[in-house]
Design an enzyme around this catalytic site. Structure first.
Site, mmCIF file in Angstrom:
data_model
loop_
_atom_site.group_PDB
_atom_site.id
_atom_site.type_symbol
_atom_site.label_atom_id
_atom_site.label_comp_id
_atom_site.label_asym_id
_atom_site.label_seq_id
_atom_site.Cartn_x
_atom_site.Cartn_y
_atom_site.Cartn_z
ATOM 1 N N ASP A 179 -8.217 1.438 -10.375
ATOM 2 C CA ASP A 179 -7.034 0.808 -9.772
ATOM 3 C C ASP A 179 -6.675 -0.523 -10.433
ATOM 4 O OD1 ASP A 179 -4.883 0.408 -7.989
ATOM 5 O OD2 ASP A 179 -5.975 1.375 -6.374
ATOM 6 N N ARG A 207 -0.822 5.649 -3.389
ATOM 7 C CA ARG A 207 -1.236 6.704 -4.323
ATOM 8 C C ARG A 207 -1.682 7.948 -3.560
ATOM 9 N NH1 ARG A 207 -6.912 3.670 -5.361
ATOM 10 N NH2 ARG A 207 -8.194 5.041 -4.098
ATOM 11 N N ASN A 224 9.529 3.658 7.757
ATOM 12 C CA ASN A 224 8.796 2.852 6.778
ATOM 13 C C ASN A 224 8.746 3.592 5.451
ATOM 14 O OD1 ASN A 224 7.133 0.334 6.419
ATOM 15 N ND2 ASN A 224 5.838 1.898 5.467
ATOM 16 N N GLU A 239 12.617 -0.564 4.421
ATOM 17 C CA GLU A 239 12.676 -0.817 2.981
ATOM 18 C C GLU A 239 13.991 -0.291 2.378
ATOM 19 O OE1 GLU A 239 9.911 0.056 4.563
ATOM 20 O OE2 GLU A 239 8.354 -1.334 3.865
#
Ligand SMILES: Cc1cc2nc3c(=O)[nH]c(=O)nc-3n(C[C@H](O)[C@H](O)[C@H](O)COP(=O)(O)O)c2cc1C
Ligand SMILES: [Mn+2]
Length: 499
Positions: A280, A175, A170, A231
């Site tokens: 954020d 962050r 994965n 990914e």
């Protein structure tokens, strides 16, 4: 334009196109960079390469994704819908009929087979290797973005983990708060794949973090793919060329060979730390919460490695275009599951999870509600708090047009759905964290079976008169003042972003 091979190739392309400015003067990665980037993003300005970040040994690249133009350059396309079109070729692959279709089908399958990452012996990312006591995250110009942030945060990482049950890889963008020279926090949220890998691991899990990749691979770390999809395979498909990997020097994980910087290390299952606050993309500071500690066993780098960063905060920020890329790229996949969907828009001001506007080809009573519930059950879209459904002819990207139908077509007593379900980890509004209310607004035209009276026709000029006026436009003497074709509402998402 060719698809960038690695970060340096990308920087060179940006520079050739006048899309990057080098900043030679010393600038503080603590707050000062953020204020510069914030102004630059809002002005639709260029990528910035800070060559002398204060107190650090490496250059800092930021705002590489900050405009639609650069996002398209990154994917080598004229419009982000072109990327979606390539993906839908795979999704819609049917048993071919006839030779031409067979050849096309084979080509698609081959490009899919060629997308898998490729292992190579040597990688530029290991030109410099720092282990043990040599490891010092202080070498990197990690930004402290906002005044109340708990400290510096790595904001544009590709975090690589492995599912202990399947061995599947994965890659996620989570962050990382720098806690010391050799430790960071790992902010994988409740619904994320990295966190699931962590939960399924007993004891120690190895983790590698790639920083400074070609833009498509960086993007792929942020893409909300189903857990079992690698990914890096998707990145390879979108690049049209596999991602090359080398074996890590202190971990049994493969890392992107062309990365500028790789952090290798491990997470002990039960070692947690207070992480945050951090300003954020919700536009608020997310409060301190417990997250795992990442212990760094090695930093490997290219010579004169460039450190990549992104600033998130009150929208619009640079991540707006990463989100828009996901919105466009995932449309074919959304339509696969819910084919009556014509289009959707996640307004940047809605911080991705607060609002979704969707248009449908309405075919039966209650259809808008069916689509709302489908979205509330679909991947990461399930976290969406508010959904507005409009008819298929409405331009979901034109917020004034959408507002018109919300105002005109809605009987709040009849057309509002209030329900509850899972919410974004960072949403501060619900009474409970992770779980709370959702709203659906059905702004489609209603039929009698939905309890409506006769629905009136919408006003529209006849085609004959439009053609007549088109033909005679010059005769009226208006041509220099009024363009012949004036579009409808035109407060589109695109325009709001560009200002
Ligand atoms: C700039 C940026 C920062 C992000 N930061 C985080 C984060 O700190 N934690 C998190 O869980 N997701 C974060 N995300 C969203 C995830 O990257 C995204 O949900 C991705 O799909 C996660 O990968 P996964 O689906 O493999 O878990 C961020 C996205 C972007 C674009
Ligand atoms: Mn994933």
């Amino acid at each position: 334009m060719s698809i960038p091979r690695d970060l340096r190739d990308w920087i060179a392309q940006l520079e050739r196109e006048g899309e990057l400015v080098r900043i030679a003067t010393e600038v503080d990665p603590r707050l000062e960079v953020t204020e510069i980037v914030d102004r630059t993003v809002r002005a639709g300005g260029p990528a910035l390469l800070f060559e002398r970040p204060k107190g650090a040994q490496h250059a800092l690249l930021v705002n590489q994704f900050g405009t639609e133009k650069r996002m398209c350059m990154a994917f080598g396309v004229a419009s982000l819908d072109d990327v979606a079109a390539r993906l839908s070729e795979i999704l819609e692959l049917q048993p071919p009929e006839g030779l031409a279709a067979k050849v096309r089908g084979l080509r698609t399958l081959k490009s899919l087979a060629d997308s898998r990452p490729k292992t190579v012996k040597r990688g530029a990312c290991q030109e410099v290797v720092l282990r043990g006591d040599e490891v010092d995250l202080g070498l990197l110009p990690v930004q402290t973005c906002w005044p109340e942030d708990a400290g510096p945060f790595i904001t544009l990482p590709a975090v690589i983990t492995r599912d202990p049950r399947t061995g599947g890889r994965n890659v996620g963008m989570y962050r990382m708060q720098v806690l010391g020279p050799r430790t960071t926090a790992m902010h994988w949220q409740l619904h994320k794949d990295g966190r699931a890998d962590h939960l399924f691991t007993e004891g120690r899990m190895e983790v590698a973090v790639a920083l400074g990749l070609d833009p498509i691979t960086t993007y792929s770390a942020s893409a909300p793919l189903p857990k079992h999809i690698d990914e890096l395979m998707v990145a390879g498909f979108l690049r049209g060329e596999p991602v090359e990997l080398v074996q890590g020097v202190t971990v049994d994980l493969e890392v992107p060979a062309a990365a500028e910087i790789v952090l290798e290390g491990y997470i002990d299952k039960d070692e947690l730390t207070a992480e945050g606050p951090f300003g954020d993309h919700t536009g608020y500071y997310t409060p301190a919460e417990q997250f795992p500690v990442f212990n760094v066993t090695a930093i490997t780098m290219r010579r004169e490695a460039i450190y990549p960063s992104i600033v998130v905060g009150k929208p619009p920020q640079e991540d707006a275009w990463l989100g828009k890329a996901t919105e466009r790229i995932f449309l074919p996949a959304v339509k696969m599951t819910v084919p009556e969907i014509v289009d959707y828009d996640l307004p940047v001001a809605g911080a991705f999870h607060n609002l979704c506007i969707v248009s449908i080809r309405k075919a039966f009573p209650g259809h808008a509600r069916k689509v709302m519930h489908a979205i509330w059950g679909l991947g990461m879209l399930s976290l969406t708090k508010g959904i507005v459904v409009v008819d298929g002819h409405v331009d979901v990207h034109d917020y004034a047009e959408v507002m018109f139908y919300v105002g005109a077509n809605v009987d709040p007593k009849r057309d509002i759905v209030i329900t509850e379900g899972p919410l974004d980890h960072l949403d501060h509004a619900p009474t409970l964290q992770f779980f709370g209310g959702k709203i659906g607004i059905d702004a489609t035209a209603k039929g009698p079976l939905e309890g409506a009276r006769e629905w009136p026709p919408e006003i529209e000029m006849s085609a004959e008169v439009k053609t007549l006026v088109d033909r005679r436009w010059d005769e009226y003497g208006l041509s220099t003042v009024v363009p012949a074709a004036t579009p409808g509402f035109r407060q589109s998402s695109r325009r709001l972003l560009r200002h």
